[in-house]
Design an enzyme around this catalytic site. Structure first.
Site, short mmCIF file in Angstrom:
data_model
loop_
_atom_site.label_atom_id
_atom_site.label_comp_id
_atom_site.label_asym_id
_atom_site.label_seq_id
_atom_site.Cartn_x
_atom_site.Cartn_y
_atom_site.Cartn_z
N SER A 183 40.04 110.45 5.43
CA SER A 183 40.89 110.25 6.67
C SER A 183 41.79 111.46 6.36
CB SER A 183 41.38 109.06 6.38
OG SER A 183 42.49 108.86 7.20
N ARG A 184 41.92 112.41 7.45
CA ARG A 184 42.76 113.33 7.26
C ARG A 184 44.05 113.07 7.64
NH1 ARG A 184 38.04 115.73 9.88
NH2 ARG A 184 36.72 116.56 8.35
N VAL A 185 44.63 111.62 8.06
CA VAL A 185 45.88 111.35 8.03
C VAL A 185 46.25 110.69 6.81
CG1 VAL A 185 47.36 109.62 9.47
CG2 VAL A 185 45.87 111.35 10.68
#
Length: 521
Positions: free
Chosen positions: A381-383
């Site tokens: 997850s790039r968040v």
């Protein structure tokens, strides 16, 4: 006596002309040159717009709608969005002056509609609050704010290691029959009571499969806040192509419009929307079919050159609006089907590069009984932590790395017999943590229950429990915490982070439960 001059006559005529009402609706009319495969070539529409809604009128007066696609020098290439057999050569075509729109509003909740917003569930007409264009330019960065609010799926493996935030685009990718739709449906069900509107877009699936999904959502009470947009396998390619965009348009109505029906703003907040595109590989195939019949040049794997632009336009519409714009959000869960686990194919790499992370499901893990079959090595997850509550961040911080290291170590040591104690301990902990993340369908967990479960594993309480008892231990532990230690759960819910006192109480409670837990051995 007034002198009659050319100038005075001119002024008088101008006044009379100005007072005349000239508001005549200007509509061009053309004729169909050629029709077939859901595509029509039309002559005589010089001023048609790209994406404009066209009216095709059959000999018997039947009206079929179409969408202008190719604007060429001497003709317009259009796709038909209705009964393609009703239109023949030389039939009349009229421009409408409107882009293709889809109705939206509260009246659509709990309904199944086609990509044009027409109900197909036999429950009568829908009273729409308004309509939105199917193609819409995504808001710029000025109107957005960073993703900072969690969108809980209720799935332990996802919420702990691959967290999703409201406004994020998280790809669910894997081979067929690995549980991709299951994750999306569980995420929809977990939004019950969370003031979130869900939209499930089914593209190119069997009508019976979609009916099964709707039935499941209905039986769990999730259809109350869900809209299903269905372009089934029997529908034409143009309908399958516009289905995801129509779903996005229906969702955007709630994001950009407050509760009172006015434009969202600081005093009139927009709503939160979760949209599932199931799946975009079928949309790509439909778009390829449509483009090739429109004689657009083929590119890699015969897909048209703008297939990446199609998906980026669509997924860019997922948004977390700034507080000045009402703070609404649209979270997208696109699904992509891979062939034999090949994530480096054309469409998978396209969508991976557009989204903010992916949940990769692996066939081998699925058949080993690890469900959801999430491969922690390639899922990301790039968040990340921005979309997690503090307590979850504290307990799950190193979980992803530990599990990835365990998988590597397990593969490396399966042929060796004499292992040192540290390696044995790491393998034991990894096996227990992997087992802890197994979860049945439709058994979503509240976030604080997840925190307690992962805390018990991460602090070694599971290490001496037989691996086959881990899931039962987790279930019974959470029941025990709610029944016998509600004050600990209440404190955790209130603080939303692990303080020294809460940790001490948790340790004591888990230890007390472990002492009375009966193992199957």
């Amino acid at each position: 006596m007034t002198e009659i001059t050319a100038q005075s006559i001119d002024e008088l005529l101008r006044k009379q002309l100005d007072s005349l009402s000239t508001s005549v609706e200007s509509r061009e009319t053309g004729s169909v040159i050629q029709v077939g495969d859901g595509i029509a070539r039309v002559d005589g529409l010089k001023n048609a717009m790209a994406g404009e809604l066209l009216e095709f009128v059959g000999k018997d007066g039947t009206v079929v709608y179409g969408m202008a696609q190719n604007l060429e020098e001497d003709e317009v290439g259009a796709v038909l969005l209705g009964d393609v057999t009703a239109i023949k050569e030389n039939d009349h075509v009229r421009t409408t002056g409107r882009l293709v729109e889809v109705p939206s509003g509260r009246g659509m909740l709990g309904r199944v509609v086609n990509p044009l917003g027409i109900p197909i569930d036999g429950k009568g007409p829908i009273k729409a609050d308004g309509s939105r264009p199917v193609e819409f330019k995504a808001p710029g960065v000025i109107y957005r704010k960073p993703v900072d609010e969690p969108m809980q799926t209720g799935i332990l493996a996802v919420d702990a290691m691959i967290p999703i935030g409201r406004g994020q685009r998280e790809l669910i990718i894997g081979d067929r029959q690995t549980g991709k739709t299951a994750i999306a449906i569980d995420a929809i069900m977990n939004q019950k009571g969370k003031d979130m509107i869900c939209i499930y877009v089914a593209v190119g699936q069997k009508a019976s499969t979609v009916a099964g999904v709707v039935e499941t959502l209905e039986s769990y009470g999730a259809m109350d806040y869900t809209i299903v947009v269905n372009a089934s396998a029997s529908d034409s390619a143009p309908l399958q192509y516009i289905a995801p965009m129509a779903g996005a348009a229906i969702g955007e109505y709630f994001v950009y419009t407050g509760e009172n029906g006015e434009k969202a703003g600081p005093d009139n907040p927009g709503r939160a929307v979760l949209i599932v595109y199931d799946d975009l590989s079928k949309q790509a195939v439909a778009y390829r079919q449509m483009s090739l019949t429109l004689r657009r040049p083929p590119g890699r794997e015969a897909y048209p050159g703008d297939i990446f632009y199609l998906h980026s336009r669509l997924l860019e519409r997922a948004v977390k609006m700034s507080d000045e714009m009402g703070g609404g959000s649209m979270t997208a869960l696109p699904i992509i089907e891979t062939q034999a686990g090949d994530v480096s194919a054309y469409i998978p790499t396209n969508v991976i590069s557009i989204t903010d992370g992916q949940i990769y499901l692996q066939t081998d893990l699925f058949f080993q009984g690890q469900r959801p079959a999430v491969d922690v090595g390639i899922s990301v997850s790039r968040v990340g932590g921005s979309a997690q509550v503090k307590a979850m961040k504290q307990v799950a911080g190193t979980l992803k790395l530990d599990l990835a290291a365990y998988r590597e170590l397990k593969a490396f040591t399966q042929f060796g017999s004499d292992l040192d104690k540290a390696t044995q301990d790491q393998l034991n902990r990894g096996a227990h943590m992997t087992e802890l993340l197994i979860q049945k369908r439709y058994s979503m967990m509240p976030v604080m229950d997840q925190v307690v479960a992962i805390y018990s594993g991460g602090h070694g309480f599971l290490d001496s429990i037989p691996v086959e008892d881990v899931v039962r231990f987790r279930t019974e532990l959470i029941d025990y915490m709610h029944a016998s230690k509600p004050e600990v759960m209440a404190a955790l819910e209130k603080e939303r982070k692990l303080t020294g006192d809460i940790e001490k109480d948790l340790d004591a409670a888990i230890e007390a439960f472990k002492n009375q837990f009966a193992t199957s051995a």
